[in-house]
Design a protein around this motif. Structure first.
Motif, PDB file in Angstrom:
ATOM      1  N   GLY A  27       0.814  -1.214   0.000  1.00 47.31           N
ATOM      2  CA  GLY A  27       0.000   0.000   0.000  1.00 47.31           C
ATOM      3  C   GLY A  27       0.843   1.257   0.000  1.00 47.31           C
ATOM      4  O   GLY A  27       1.673   1.446   0.890  1.00 47.31           O
ATOM      5  N   CYS A  28       0.674   2.091  -1.042  1.00 46.13           N
ATOM      6  CA  CYS A  28       1.360   3.388  -1.073  1.00 46.13           C
ATOM      7  C   CYS A  28       0.469   4.409  -1.767  1.00 46.13           C
ATOM      8  O   CYS A  28       0.182   4.275  -2.961  1.00 46.13           O
ATOM      9  CB  CYS A  28       2.698   3.300  -1.786  1.00 46.13           C
ATOM     10  N   PRO A  29       0.037   5.458  -1.038  1.00 49.80           N
ATOM     11  CA  PRO A  29      -0.807   6.488  -1.649  1.00 49.80           C
ATOM     12  C   PRO A  29       0.003   7.537  -2.410  1.00 49.80           C
ATOM     13  O   PRO A  29      -0.582   8.404  -3.062  1.00 49.80           O
ATOM     14  CB  PRO A  29      -1.488   7.120  -0.422  1.00 49.80           C
ATOM     15  N   ARG A  31       2.601   7.228  -4.882  1.00 48.65           N
ATOM     16  CA  ARG A  31       2.614   6.896  -6.310  1.00 48.65           C
ATOM     17  C   ARG A  31       3.552   7.788  -7.127  1.00 48.65           C
ATOM     18  O   ARG A  31       3.117   8.510  -8.039  1.00 48.65           O
ATOM     19  CB  ARG A  31       1.183   6.894  -6.860  1.00 48.65           C
ATOM     20  N   CYS A  32       4.800   7.744  -6.806  1.00 52.39           N
ATOM     21  CA  CYS A  32       5.822   8.522  -7.527  1.00 52.39           C
ATOM     22  C   CYS A  32       5.952   8.003  -8.957  1.00 52.39           C
ATOM     23  O   CYS A  32       5.988   6.783  -9.165  1.00 52.39           O
ATOM     24  CB  CYS A  32       7.185   8.352  -6.859  1.00 52.39           C
ATOM     25  N   ALA A  33       6.097   8.902  -9.914  1.00 49.02           N
ATOM     26  CA  ALA A  33       6.388   8.487 -11.288  1.00 49.02           C
ATOM     27  C   ALA A  33       7.762   7.816 -11.303  1.00 49.02           C
ATOM     28  O   ALA A  33       8.709   8.336 -10.718  1.00 49.02           O
ATOM     29  CB  ALA A  33       6.395   9.706 -12.197  1.00 49.02           C
ATOM     30  N   GLY A  34       7.832   6.649 -11.925  1.00 46.25           N
ATOM     31  CA  GLY A  34       9.113   5.936 -11.995  1.00 46.25           C
ATOM     32  C   GLY A  34       9.398   5.044 -10.809  1.00 46.25           C
ATOM     33  O   GLY A  34      10.485   4.483 -10.699  1.00 46.25           O
ATOM     34  N   CYS A  35       8.429   4.883  -9.909  1.00 41.80           N
ATOM     35  CA  CYS A  35       8.599   3.988  -8.749  1.00 41.80           C
ATOM     36  C   CYS A  35       8.976   2.580  -9.237  1.00 41.80           C
ATOM     37  O   CYS A  35       8.377   2.060 -10.173  1.00 41.80           O
ATOM     38  CB  CYS A  35       7.287   3.933  -7.966  1.00 41.80           C
ATOM     39  N   ALA A  36       9.958   1.974  -8.562  1.00 42.89           N
ATOM     40  CA  ALA A  36      10.430   0.647  -8.974  1.00 42.89           C
ATOM     41  C   ALA A  36       9.505  -0.474  -8.489  1.00 42.89           C
ATOM     42  O   ALA A  36       9.642  -1.610  -8.930  1.00 42.89           O
ATOM     43  CB  ALA A  36      11.836   0.413  -8.440  1.00 42.89           C
ATOM     44  N   THR A  40       3.444  -2.642  -5.141  1.00 43.63           N
ATOM     45  CA  THR A  40       3.139  -2.439  -3.714  1.00 43.63           C
ATOM     46  C   THR A  40       2.068  -1.368  -3.510  1.00 43.63           C
ATOM     47  O   THR A  40       1.655  -1.126  -2.384  1.00 43.63           O
ATOM     48  CB  THR A  40       4.403  -1.992  -2.927  1.00 43.63           C
ATOM     49  N   TRP A  41       1.633  -0.676  -4.564  1.00 43.86           N
ATOM     50  CA  TRP A  41       0.714   0.460  -4.396  1.00 43.86           C
ATOM     51  C   TRP A  41      -0.673   0.096  -3.857  1.00 43.86           C
ATOM     52  O   TRP A  41      -1.192   0.782  -2.981  1.00 43.86           O
ATOM     53  CB  TRP A  41       0.553   1.210  -5.708  1.00 43.86           C
ATOM     54  N   PRO A  42      -1.340  -0.945  -4.394  1.00 43.40           N
ATOM     55  CA  PRO A  42      -2.719  -1.206  -3.936  1.00 43.40           C
ATOM     56  C   PRO A  42      -2.788  -1.479  -2.428  1.00 43.40           C
ATOM     57  O   PRO A  42      -1.905  -2.138  -1.866  1.00 43.40           O
ATOM     58  CB  PRO A  42      -3.119  -2.460  -4.722  1.00 43.40           C
TER      59      PRO A  42
HETATM   60  S1  SF4 Z   1       8.977   5.229  -4.528  1.00 42.97           S
HETATM   61 FE1  SF4 Z   1       7.136   3.963  -4.833  1.00 42.97          FE
HETATM   62  S2  SF4 Z   1       6.784   2.962  -2.879  1.00 42.97           S
HETATM   63 FE2  SF4 Z   1       8.198   4.663  -2.494  1.00 42.97          FE
HETATM   64  S3  SF4 Z   1       6.892   6.407  -1.919  1.00 42.97           S
HETATM   65 FE3  SF4 Z   1       7.189   6.543  -4.131  1.00 42.97          FE
HETATM   66  S4  SF4 Z   1       5.439   5.424  -5.022  1.00 42.97           S
HETATM   67 FE4  SF4 Z   1       5.568   4.839  -2.872  1.00 42.97          FE
END
Ligand code: SF4
Length: 196
Positions: A27-29, A31-36, A40-42
């Motif tokens: 779970g991650c609200p 949602r960075c562009a390019g997150c690896a 894990t977001w949902p």
């Molecule tokens: S890098 Fe990915 S997991 Fe980390 S804060 Fe940004 S979106 Fe969330």
């Protein structure tokens, strides 16, 4: 307290100082562009586990220096992670926490569970991943805007030595033939490794 987990790695040497258990939450609200790790977001998915049960499992693992909370976004489950951190710290383990929020944004929440997780964290690595500021030259860091905060004296000695610590990857070959990679590297290096 219930914790929604994406992945639990009992021992790793690349997710913070020394040998650590890695607790990667689901779970991650942010949602960075390019997150690896967009998987894990949902906020659903992963596996639910009681923080006391997970703490007991961690404490049975020999030779650990500490635990690392990463994600996903640890502060989206701050209460359960604070409980887990409190339990393992009582037995002498350290806590490192990654977050996509800045420390200022977390403090501004004035939220009890957020403060509780900050209260059990020795070393905080804070800030979103910014693709345009991508930088893997500091340990555990993905982009140049991310900041280390030494919230207790436990790792203060690292402040002057951070540039000497390399980013590293671990590769595990599972008995069923699956290959697992964790740690941090530039996408080109990761692609090269996967091809190899
Ligand atoms: S890098 Fe990915 S997991 Fe980390 S804060 Fe940004 S979106 Fe969330």
């Amino acid at each position: 307290m219930e914790l929604r987990l994406f992945h639990y790695l009992p021992r790793t040497a690349v997710e913070g100082p020394g040998m650590r258990a890695s607790i990667q939450v689901q779970g991650c609200p942010i949602r960075c562009a390019g997150c690896a790790v967009p998987q894990t977001w949902p906020e659903t998915g992963g596996e639910c586990i009681d923080s006391a049960v997970l703490a007991a499992r961690i404490l049975e693992t020999p030779g650990l220096e500490g635990v690392t909370f990463l994600g996903g976004e640890p502060f989206a489950q701050a209460g359960a992670l604070a409980d887990l951190g409190e339990r393992v710290r009582r037995q002498g383990l350290s806590v490192m926490t990654f977050t996509g929020y800045t420390l200022g944004a977390l403090r501004a929440r004035q939220d009890e569970e957020t403060e509780a997780l900050l209260g059990v964290t020795d070393l905080l690595l804070a800030g979103p991943f910014l693709r345009e500021a991508r930088d893997f030259s500091h340990p555990w860091v993905g982009s140049a805007n991310q900041r280390f905060h030494f919230l207790t004296p436990r790792y203060a000695h690292l402040a002057e030595r951070l540039t000497a610590i390399p980013n590293r990857l671990e590769v595990r070959l599972r008995p069923d033939g699956r290959v697992e990679i964790n740690g941090l590297a530039a996408p080109e290096a990761m692609r090269h490794l996967i091809r190899a």
